[in-house]
Design a protein around this motif. Structure first.
Motif, PDB file in Angstrom:
ATOM      1  N   MET A   3     -34.465   1.691 -81.387  1.00 45.94           N
ATOM      2  CA  MET A   3     -34.478   0.405 -82.070  1.00 45.94           C
ATOM      3  C   MET A   3     -33.064  -0.133 -82.259  1.00 45.94           C
ATOM      4  SD  MET A   3     -37.460  -0.543 -82.186  1.00 45.94           S
ATOM      5  CE  MET A   3     -37.113  -2.059 -83.030  1.00 45.94           C
ATOM      6  N   GLU A   4     -32.048   0.656 -81.901  1.00 45.50           N
ATOM      7  CA  GLU A   4     -30.681   0.178 -81.963  1.00 45.50           C
ATOM      8  C   GLU A   4     -30.371  -0.753 -80.805  1.00 45.50           C
ATOM      9  OE1 GLU A   4     -28.360   3.688 -82.054  1.00 45.50           O
ATOM     10  OE2 GLU A   4     -28.865   4.146 -84.119  1.00 45.50           O
ATOM     11  N   SER A  51     -31.530  -4.171 -78.775  1.00 45.95           N
ATOM     12  CA  SER A  51     -32.355  -5.367 -78.894  1.00 45.95           C
ATOM     13  C   SER A  51     -32.683  -5.886 -77.500  1.00 45.95           C
ATOM     14  CB  SER A  51     -31.616  -6.429 -79.704  1.00 45.95           C
ATOM     15  OG  SER A  51     -32.399  -7.585 -79.810  1.00 45.95           O
ATOM     16  N   ASN A  55     -38.700  -4.889 -76.491  1.00 43.80           N
ATOM     17  CA  ASN A  55     -38.867  -4.368 -77.849  1.00 43.80           C
ATOM     18  C   ASN A  55     -39.309  -5.463 -78.804  1.00 43.80           C
ATOM     19  OD1 ASN A  55     -38.147  -1.821 -77.064  1.00 43.80           O
ATOM     20  ND2 ASN A  55     -36.056  -1.958 -77.798  1.00 43.80           N
ATOM     21  N   ILE A  56     -38.742  -6.652 -78.669  1.00 48.16           N
ATOM     22  CA  ILE A  56     -39.117  -7.768 -79.532  1.00 48.16           C
ATOM     23  C   ILE A  56     -40.571  -8.146 -79.282  1.00 48.16           C
ATOM     24  CG2 ILE A  56     -38.656 -10.181 -80.091  1.00 48.16           C
ATOM     25  CD1 ILE A  56     -35.695  -9.553 -79.245  1.00 48.16           C
ATOM     26  N   LEU A  59     -42.874  -5.634 -80.907  1.00 43.05           N
ATOM     27  CA  LEU A  59     -42.973  -5.838 -82.355  1.00 43.05           C
ATOM     28  C   LEU A  59     -43.942  -6.962 -82.700  1.00 43.05           C
ATOM     29  CD1 LEU A  59     -39.215  -5.585 -83.411  1.00 43.05           C
ATOM     30  CD2 LEU A  59     -41.052  -4.000 -84.037  1.00 43.05           C
ATOM     31  N   ASN A 100     -41.757 -10.997 -85.786  1.00 42.81           N
ATOM     32  CA  ASN A 100     -41.128  -9.782 -86.294  1.00 42.81           C
ATOM     33  C   ASN A 100     -39.921  -9.507 -85.425  1.00 42.81           C
ATOM     34  OD1 ASN A 100     -43.207  -9.334 -88.187  1.00 42.81           O
ATOM     35  ND2 ASN A 100     -44.449  -8.366 -86.610  1.00 42.81           N
ATOM     36  N   TYR A 101     -38.782  -9.258 -86.050  1.00 43.86           N
ATOM     37  CA  TYR A 101     -37.560  -9.021 -85.298  1.00 43.86           C
ATOM     38  C   TYR A 101     -36.673  -8.092 -86.093  1.00 43.86           C
ATOM     39  CZ  TYR A 101     -33.222  -9.907 -82.784  1.00 43.86           C
ATOM     40  OH  TYR A 101     -32.073  -9.756 -82.049  1.00 43.86           O
ATOM     41  N   GLN A 102     -36.229  -7.037 -85.435  1.00 41.10           N
ATOM     42  CA  GLN A 102     -35.309  -6.095 -86.073  1.00 41.10           C
ATOM     43  C   GLN A 102     -34.027  -6.089 -85.266  1.00 41.10           C
ATOM     44  OE1 GLN A 102     -37.321  -2.343 -86.244  1.00 41.10           O
ATOM     45  NE2 GLN A 102     -38.775  -3.032 -87.754  1.00 41.10           N
ATOM     46  N   TYR A 103     -32.973  -6.583 -85.879  1.00 39.63           N
ATOM     47  CA  TYR A 103     -31.679  -6.628 -85.194  1.00 39.63           C
ATOM     48  C   TYR A 103     -31.119  -5.220 -85.099  1.00 39.63           C
ATOM     49  CZ  TYR A 103     -27.208  -8.399 -83.671  1.00 39.63           C
ATOM     50  OH  TYR A 103     -26.099  -8.650 -82.923  1.00 39.63           O
ATOM     51  N   GLU A 155     -29.821  -2.173 -88.068  1.00 37.16           N
ATOM     52  CA  GLU A 155     -30.257  -2.456 -89.440  1.00 37.16           C
ATOM     53  C   GLU A 155     -30.912  -1.229 -90.020  1.00 37.16           C
ATOM     54  OE1 GLU A 155     -32.764  -5.875 -89.679  1.00 37.16           O
ATOM     55  OE2 GLU A 155     -31.064  -7.237 -89.560  1.00 37.16           O
TER      56      GLU A 155
END
Length: 124
Positions: free
Chosen positions: A44-45, A47, A51-52, A55, A118-121, A124
């Motif tokens: 998840m590190e 982007s 992956n987006i 999610l 949903n988005y995880q930069y 984080e």
């Protein structure tokens, strides 16, 4: 033949390769697949579009694609629900038409969602 990635010099010429940067990660992990966790998923590190999209499985999206050199349909919009996403493809389900689309990422321009995504930069 059209070169889809003209900005990447060939690795044989000794120039830059987009895959060379991942080689150190693969060697450090020791699992040979470039993942940080060893379970087949990317860390998840990182982007990445895939992956987006993962999610946001189950969300309605408009996927805009361009097929250069095709005289019949140079660009198209595919509408449906995101079922799956892989490194090189998207599986989109259109429940109204009763169709499933397997779309190649190489033709992807952008994706528009009808709701918040949903988005995880990274980091984080």
């Amino acid at each position: 033949m059209y070169n889809y990635y003209p900005w990447y010099p060939m690795q044989q010429s000794g120039g830059f390769s987009p895959y060379a940067a991942n080689m150190g990660v693969r060697q450090q992990n020791g699992n040979g697949n470039g993942n940080g966790d060893g379970n087949g998923m990317l860390s998840m590190e990182q982007s990445y579009i895939e992956n987006i999209l993962r999610l946001n499985r189950g969300k309605r999206a408009n996927v805009y694609m361009t097929f250069e050199g095709n005289p019949d349909w140079q660009s198209m919009v595919f509408r449906g629900i995101i079922d799956e996403a892989g490194r090189d493809h998207i599986v989109l389900r259109d429940p109204e038409a009763g169709r499933w689309y397997l779309l190649l990422m190489v033709y992807l321009d952008y994706v528009v969602f009808d709701e918040e995504i949903n988005y995880q930069y990274p980091f984080e």
